[in-house]
Design an enzyme around this catalytic site. Structure first.
Site, PDB file in Angstrom:
ATOM      1  N   ASP A   1       0.787  -1.242   0.000  1.00 32.73           N
ATOM      2  CA  ASP A   1       0.000   0.000   0.000  1.00 32.73           C
ATOM      3  C   ASP A   1       0.816   1.287   0.000  1.00 32.73           C
ATOM      4  OD1 ASP A   1       0.896   0.198   2.695  1.00 32.73           O
ATOM      5  OD2 ASP A   1      -0.900  -0.811   3.444  1.00 32.73           O
TER       6      ASP A   1
ATOM      7  N   HIS B   1       6.670  -7.915  -1.226  1.00 30.60           N
ATOM      8  CA  HIS B   1       5.605  -8.402  -2.111  1.00 30.60           C
ATOM      9  C   HIS B   1       5.235  -7.375  -3.181  1.00 30.60           C
ATOM     10  CE1 HIS B   1       4.179 -11.450   1.205  1.00 30.60           C
ATOM     11  NE2 HIS B   1       5.297 -11.811   0.619  1.00 30.60           N
TER      12      HIS B   1
ATOM     13  N   CYS C   1       4.653  -4.030 -26.346  1.00 35.38           N
ATOM     14  CA  CYS C   1       4.512  -5.369 -26.942  1.00 35.38           C
ATOM     15  C   CYS C   1       3.064  -5.837 -27.061  1.00 35.38           C
ATOM     16  CB  CYS C   1       5.334  -6.391 -26.150  1.00 35.38           C
ATOM     17  SG  CYS C   1       4.551  -6.893 -24.613  1.00 35.38           S
TER      18      CYS C   1
HETATM   19  P1  OAD Z   1      -2.535 -11.433   7.710  1.00 39.81           P
HETATM   20  O1  OAD Z   1      -3.913 -11.011   7.396  1.00 39.81           O
HETATM   21  O2  OAD Z   1      -2.185 -12.856   7.506  1.00 39.81           O
HETATM   22  O3  OAD Z   1      -2.200 -11.079   9.226  1.00 39.81           O
HETATM   23  C1  OAD Z   1      -2.478  -9.812   9.751  1.00 39.81           C
HETATM   24  C2  OAD Z   1      -2.067  -9.804  11.209  1.00 39.81           C
HETATM   25  O4  OAD Z   1      -2.286  -8.484  11.696  1.00 39.81           O
HETATM   26  C3  OAD Z   1      -2.876 -10.735  12.111  1.00 39.81           C
HETATM   27  O5  OAD Z   1      -1.961 -11.540  12.866  1.00 39.81           O
HETATM   28  C4  OAD Z   1      -3.664  -9.804  13.018  1.00 39.81           C
HETATM   29  O6  OAD Z   1      -3.796 -10.312  14.319  1.00 39.81           O
HETATM   30  C5  OAD Z   1      -2.770  -8.572  13.007  1.00 39.81           C
HETATM   31  N1  OAD Z   1      -3.478  -7.302  13.291  1.00 39.81           N
HETATM   32  C6  OAD Z   1      -4.770  -6.980  13.076  1.00 39.81           C
HETATM   33  N2  OAD Z   1      -4.998  -5.707  13.457  1.00 39.81           N
HETATM   34  C7  OAD Z   1      -3.821  -5.217  13.916  1.00 39.81           C
HETATM   35  C8  OAD Z   1      -3.396  -3.974  14.452  1.00 39.81           C
HETATM   36  N3  OAD Z   1      -4.223  -2.949  14.594  1.00 39.81           N
HETATM   37  N4  OAD Z   1      -2.093  -3.844  14.816  1.00 39.81           N
HETATM   38  C9  OAD Z   1      -1.223  -4.870  14.672  1.00 39.81           C
HETATM   39  N5  OAD Z   1      -1.568  -6.067  14.179  1.00 39.81           N
HETATM   40  C10 OAD Z   1      -2.845  -6.244  13.811  1.00 39.81           C
HETATM   41  O7  OAD Z   1      -1.558 -10.455   6.903  1.00 39.81           O
HETATM   42  P2  OAD Z   1       0.002 -10.661   6.546  1.00 39.81           P
HETATM   43  O8  OAD Z   1       0.698 -11.357   7.645  1.00 39.81           O
HETATM   44  O9  OAD Z   1       0.498  -9.361   6.091  1.00 39.81           O
HETATM   45  O10 OAD Z   1       0.433 -11.817   0.305  1.00 39.81           O
HETATM   46  O11 OAD Z   1      -0.126 -11.634   5.312  1.00 39.81           O
HETATM   47  C11 OAD Z   1       1.027 -11.964   4.593  1.00 39.81           C
HETATM   48  C12 OAD Z   1       0.718 -12.084   3.127  1.00 39.81           C
HETATM   49  O12 OAD Z   1      -0.421 -12.933   2.943  1.00 39.81           O
HETATM   50  C13 OAD Z   1       0.299 -10.785   2.453  1.00 39.81           C
HETATM   51  O13 OAD Z   1       1.390  -9.999   2.052  1.00 39.81           O
HETATM   52  C14 OAD Z   1      -0.487 -11.267   1.283  1.00 39.81           C
HETATM   53  C15 OAD Z   1      -1.300 -12.348   1.955  1.00 39.81           C
HETATM   54  O14 OAD Z   1      -1.751 -13.375   1.148  1.00 39.81           O
HETATM   55  C16 OAD Z   1       0.123 -11.825  -0.991  1.00 39.81           C
HETATM   56  O15 OAD Z   1      -0.910 -11.351  -1.433  1.00 39.81           O
HETATM   57  C17 OAD Z   1       1.167 -12.457  -1.836  1.00 39.81           C
END
Ligand code: OAD
Length: 251
Positions: free
Chosen positions: A103, A118, A150
């Site tokens: 983002d 990513h 292309c």
């Molecule tokens: P997730 O949705 O898997 O995890 C988000 C985490 O943020 C969870 O553990 C929540 O508990 C936590 N969370 C929620 N609100 C929060 C807050 N206010 N402060 C801190 N933490 C909070 O997202 P990612 O770990 O980023 O990849 O997921 C990894 C990847 O999976 C992403 O980059 C994306 C997704 O599929 C691709 O699209 C390739």
């Protein structure tokens, strides 16, 4: 929320801080996470929308979904967590943010050393020839555009499931995790590899590893410290306490 003194002492001694962020740090900016109960992957199928096969099967749908998410990202504002992290960076010689987020909110908050594991949703590239389109000038309207060189289909400059991460960024992240004094894992479920290996690598190589997340994750037990709260609250508090601690120590 209590921030233990040991973290402030370790921050004071630290030369190199490595940070991994995930969707949770942008949640307080109004951007959905993926794996929370109301997250994107509870409503959408990642294989349809975030994979090469999905794009090949229905490129218009994938393009529209990313346009929708890009609008949300562009309209969102960095929150107090992003801003506190950018302020913390100024206090250290070596401070690296490796983000899984697409983002651009870390950049907009003022972080300088941000590396996107990513990719990002703002830029695009040609699916066929790989040429990058950094601005939106390729987009005549919301319809799937084609490459002006292309004729290939344009896709968002993100990493999809099954694709490799940018190797230079991954290498830097791995080397930072191996050599940092403190590793912060913020707002990530730590489910998606190879990014999820970074806090484990840091821990195995002797860093003090801190998780900031309101929920327990599969990494929480491995971390040296789990600050169980929203990053938009924990990070500003950490910054405030560290600045006070620094001031008192230098008296
Ligand atoms: P997730 O949705 O898997 O995890 C988000 C985490 O943020 C969870 O553990 C929540 O508990 C936590 N969370 C929620 N609100 C929060 C807050 N206010 N402060 C801190 N933490 C909070 O997202 P990612 O770990 O980023 O990849 O997921 C990894 C990847 O999976 C992403 O980059 C994306 C997704 O599929 C691709 O699209 C390739």
């Amino acid at each position: 929320m209590e921030i233990p003194d040991i973290l402030l002492t370790k921050l004071k001694e630290a030369k190199h801080i490595s940070v991994l962020t995930g969707a949770g740090i942008s949640a307080e900016s109004g951007i959905s996470t993926f794996r929370d109960p109301d997250g994107l992957w509870s409503k959408f199928n990642p294989m349809e929308l975030a994979s090469i096969d999905g794009f090949l099967a229905n490129p218009e749908l994938v393009w529209e979904w990313y346009q929708y998410r890009k609008k949300i990202a562009n309209e969102a504002k960095p929150n107090s967590g992003h801003i506190a992290l950018a302020e913390l960076e100024k206090l250290f010689d070596a401070f690296y943010v490796f983000t899984q987020n697409v983002d651009r909110l870390h950049h907009r908050a003022g972080s300088k050393n941000v590396y996107e594991l990513h990719g990002n949703i703002i830029e695009n590239r040609c699916f066929d020839c790989g040429r990058q389109f950094k601005s939106d000038s390729v987009l005549a309207d919301n319809k799937l555009p084609v490459c002006s060189y292309c004729g290939g289909k344009i896709r968002p400059n993100v990493v999809w499931f099954g694709e490799s991460l940018p190797q230079d960024v991954l290498q830097l992240a791995d080397s930072s995790a191996r050599t940092c004094d403190i590793f912060l894992s913020i707002g990530t479920s730590a489910e998606v590899f190879p990014a999820a290996a970074l806090p484990i690598t840091a821990k195995q190589n002797g860093a003090y590893v801190v998780e900031i997340n309101p929920n327990v994750t599969s990494f929480s037990d491995t971390a040296d410290l789990h600050l169980q709260g929203a990053s938009g609250e924990v990070l500003p508090l950490l910054l405030e306490l560290f600045l006070k601690y620094n001031k008192n120590e230098s008296k």
